[in-house]
Scaffold this motif. Structure first.
Motif, PDB file in Angstrom:
ATOM      1  N   GLY A  50      11.454 -12.734  -3.527  1.00 25.77           N
ATOM      2  CA  GLY A  50      11.511 -12.397  -4.947  1.00 25.77           C
ATOM      3  C   GLY A  50      10.183 -12.563  -5.644  1.00 25.77           C
ATOM      4  N   VAL A  51       9.103 -12.348  -4.895  1.00 26.47           N
ATOM      5  CA  VAL A  51       7.751 -12.521  -5.408  1.00 26.47           C
ATOM      6  C   VAL A  51       7.068 -11.161  -5.506  1.00 26.47           C
ATOM      7  N   VAL A  52       6.221 -10.967  -6.509  1.00 28.89           N
ATOM      8  CA  VAL A  52       5.374  -9.771  -6.579  1.00 28.89           C
ATOM      9  C   VAL A  52       4.149 -10.029  -5.720  1.00 28.89           C
ATOM     10  N   VAL A  53       3.821  -9.101  -4.843  1.00 25.03           N
ATOM     11  CA  VAL A  53       2.756  -9.348  -3.876  1.00 25.03           C
ATOM     12  C   VAL A  53       1.655  -8.298  -4.012  1.00 25.03           C
ATOM     13  N   LEU A  54       0.406  -8.759  -3.930  1.00 21.88           N
ATOM     14  CA  LEU A  54      -0.752  -7.880  -3.982  1.00 21.88           C
ATOM     15  C   LEU A  54      -1.306  -7.716  -2.570  1.00 21.88           C
ATOM     16  N   ALA A  55      -1.537  -6.466  -2.190  1.00 20.42           N
ATOM     17  CA  ALA A  55      -2.095  -6.163  -0.873  1.00 20.42           C
ATOM     18  C   ALA A  55      -3.475  -5.556  -1.053  1.00 20.42           C
ATOM     19  N   LYS A  56      -4.494  -6.163  -0.421  1.00 20.07           N
ATOM     20  CA  LYS A  56      -5.853  -5.675  -0.587  1.00 20.07           C
ATOM     21  C   LYS A  56      -6.425  -5.214   0.742  1.00 20.07           C
ATOM     22  N   SER A  57      -6.757  -3.932   0.801  1.00 22.12           N
ATOM     23  CA  SER A  57      -7.482  -3.393   1.933  1.00 22.12           C
ATOM     24  C   SER A  57      -8.167  -2.118   1.472  1.00 22.12           C
ATOM     25  N   PHE A  58      -9.374  -1.883   1.956  1.00 29.94           N
ATOM     26  CA  PHE A  58     -10.075  -0.639   1.662  1.00 29.94           C
ATOM     27  C   PHE A  58     -10.052   0.299   2.870  1.00 29.94           C
ATOM     28  N   ASN A  59      -9.259  -0.066   3.885  1.00 33.72           N
ATOM     29  CA  ASN A  59      -9.098   0.738   5.087  1.00 33.72           C
ATOM     30  C   ASN A  59      -7.876   1.643   4.908  1.00 33.72           C
ATOM     31  N   GLU A  60      -8.064   2.954   5.059  1.00 33.63           N
ATOM     32  CA  GLU A  60      -6.981   3.904   4.766  1.00 33.63           C
ATOM     33  C   GLU A  60      -5.739   3.639   5.608  1.00 33.63           C
ATOM     34  N   LYS A  61      -5.900   3.373   6.884  1.00 34.39           N
ATOM     35  CA  LYS A  61      -4.761   3.111   7.764  1.00 34.39           C
ATOM     36  C   LYS A  61      -3.982   1.894   7.290  1.00 34.39           C
ATOM     37  N   ARG A  62      -4.693   0.830   6.929  1.00 35.37           N
ATOM     38  CA  ARG A  62      -4.009  -0.398   6.504  1.00 35.37           C
ATOM     39  C   ARG A  62      -3.364  -0.220   5.127  1.00 35.37           C
ATOM     40  N   ILE A  63      -4.000   0.542   4.260  1.00 34.24           N
ATOM     41  CA  ILE A  63      -3.397   0.802   2.949  1.00 34.24           C
ATOM     42  C   ILE A  63      -2.038   1.478   3.138  1.00 34.24           C
ATOM     43  N   LYS A  64      -1.981   2.437   4.046  1.00 27.09           N
ATOM     44  CA  LYS A  64      -0.711   3.121   4.324  1.00 27.09           C
ATOM     45  C   LYS A  64       0.302   2.161   4.935  1.00 27.09           C
ATOM     46  N   GLU A  65      -0.158   1.336   5.864  1.00 31.55           N
ATOM     47  CA  GLU A  65       0.744   0.359   6.493  1.00 31.55           C
ATOM     48  C   GLU A  65       1.293  -0.618   5.453  1.00 31.55           C
ATOM     49  N   ASN A  66       0.435  -1.038   4.546  1.00 27.66           N
ATOM     50  CA  ASN A  66       0.857  -2.019   3.546  1.00 27.66           C
ATOM     51  C   ASN A  66       1.940  -1.478   2.625  1.00 27.66           C
TER      52      ASN A  66
END
Length: 330
Positions: A271-287
């Motif tokens: 129940g937490v809001v989570v921030l995902a940080k990556s500048f890699n396109e593949k990882r952004i999609k995975e996240n």
């Protein structure tokens, strides 16, 4: 106000006075009285119907998965803009930024470009910023110059921002439960903090702070959910690599996911809001694929057991400040 700012309204997060770039509550109030926005950019907050959102205590809503934009100084600012465009194309609608990151101009242009090409509408976006006036001033010896500013005075200034229409919602960052109580018990309080943004991951699961925030109807927003980008200014070089933890790797293999996806979904399932940080396109999609699976109760219990109250970012330069937030248990 420049043209980029016309596109957005603001969601503002207040950091404790030891961390904020605002010299005083008076400086912030002066900007408000002059009709100036003390923040960079942000958004009209409207529920994005294609993603999960959480209701805030002021009646607005926040997407539960956000895109982080902080980068170490050696990374070109243009990279943050490029990654933000990719994140929007993937589906992110919650963008987390700050004056301190020194890339809000580039982020603002990236958001504008995506609106111009009709990839996203203005009302779809939720933009968080942390206001500032000066970046980490240092003395002749290179020591960060700190001031003691009453948290309640600065909070009152942010309330004025909200009253003036410069912000839709206001929240805090790095606050422990006693600092939150200072605001909640403030005489004449107009607005409760909607959220508290803190470091949180399986090695620092913040379970007690999470329960406290839930009891006060304050949303916990977490950064460094994947460990950390290991910026030497903030993080010790011998810090453990979260995503190489055997427990996370085993659970990831069971679900045919990455350890990063497991670490992110762990937070969402709490129940937490989570921030995902990556500048890699593949990882952004995975996240952004973290809504596609569920962790079992056994998985959650196993990840809970990893907690060791280990903090990547100790903000050691402020250790002696009276408002240093990490001396409390939570």
């Amino acid at each position: 106000m420049d043209s980029l700012q016309l596109y957005f309204r603001a969601f503002v997060i207040l950091t404790p006075p030891i961390l904020t770039e605002i010299k005083s509550a008076g400086a912030l109030q002066a900007q408000v009285s002059q009709g100036q926005s003390p923040i960079g950019w942000a958004v009209d907050i409207i529920d994005f119907k294609h993603s999960h959102s959480v209701n805030l205590n002021d009646g607005h809503s926040m997407p539960v998965l956000g895109f982080g934009t902080h980068a170490s100084k050696e990374i070109p600012k243009s990279k943050a803009a490029e990654a933000t465009k990719i994140a929007i194309d993937v589906g992110f609608r919650h963008i987390d930024a700050a004056y301190y990151y020194e890339n809000e101009e580039e982020l603002g242009q990236a958001l504008r470009d995506k609106m111009v090409d009709r990839s996203v509408k203005r009302e779809d976006l939720f933009y968080t910023t942390k206001p500032g006036e000066e970046l980490m001033p240092e003395d002749a010896n290179g020591k960060v110059i700190l001031e003691t500013v009453d948290i309640r005075d600065t909070w009152e200034a942010l309330e004025k921002c909200k009253d003036a229409g410069l912000s839709k919602s206001i929240g805090v960052s790095h606050f422990n439960h006693k600092q939150l109580e200072l605001i909640l018990n403030k005489p004449g309080l107009k607005c409760k903090p909607t959220c508290n943004q803190v470091e949180c991951h399986p090695y620092l699961n913040q379970s007690k702070l999470l329960e406290f925030c839930k009891s006060k109807d304050i949303v916990l927003v977490v950064y460094s959910a994947l460990g950390t980008q290991r910026d030497p200014y903030w993080v010790s070089s011998d810090s453990p690599y979260l995503l190489e933890d055997p427990v996370l790797m085993t659970i990831a293999k069971k679900h045919n996911r990455t350890p990063g996806q497991v670490a992110l979904h762990y937070q969402l399932q709490r129940g937490v809001v989570v921030l995902a940080k990556s500048f890699n396109e593949k990882r952004i999609k995975e996240n952004f694929q973290v809504f596609e699976f569920e962790l079992t109760p056994e998985d959650m219990k196993a990840i809970d057991s990893l907690n060791r109250n280990f903090r990547y970012s100790k903000i050691s330069f402020a250790l002696d400040h009276p408002y240093y937030p990490f001396l409390e248990e939570y």
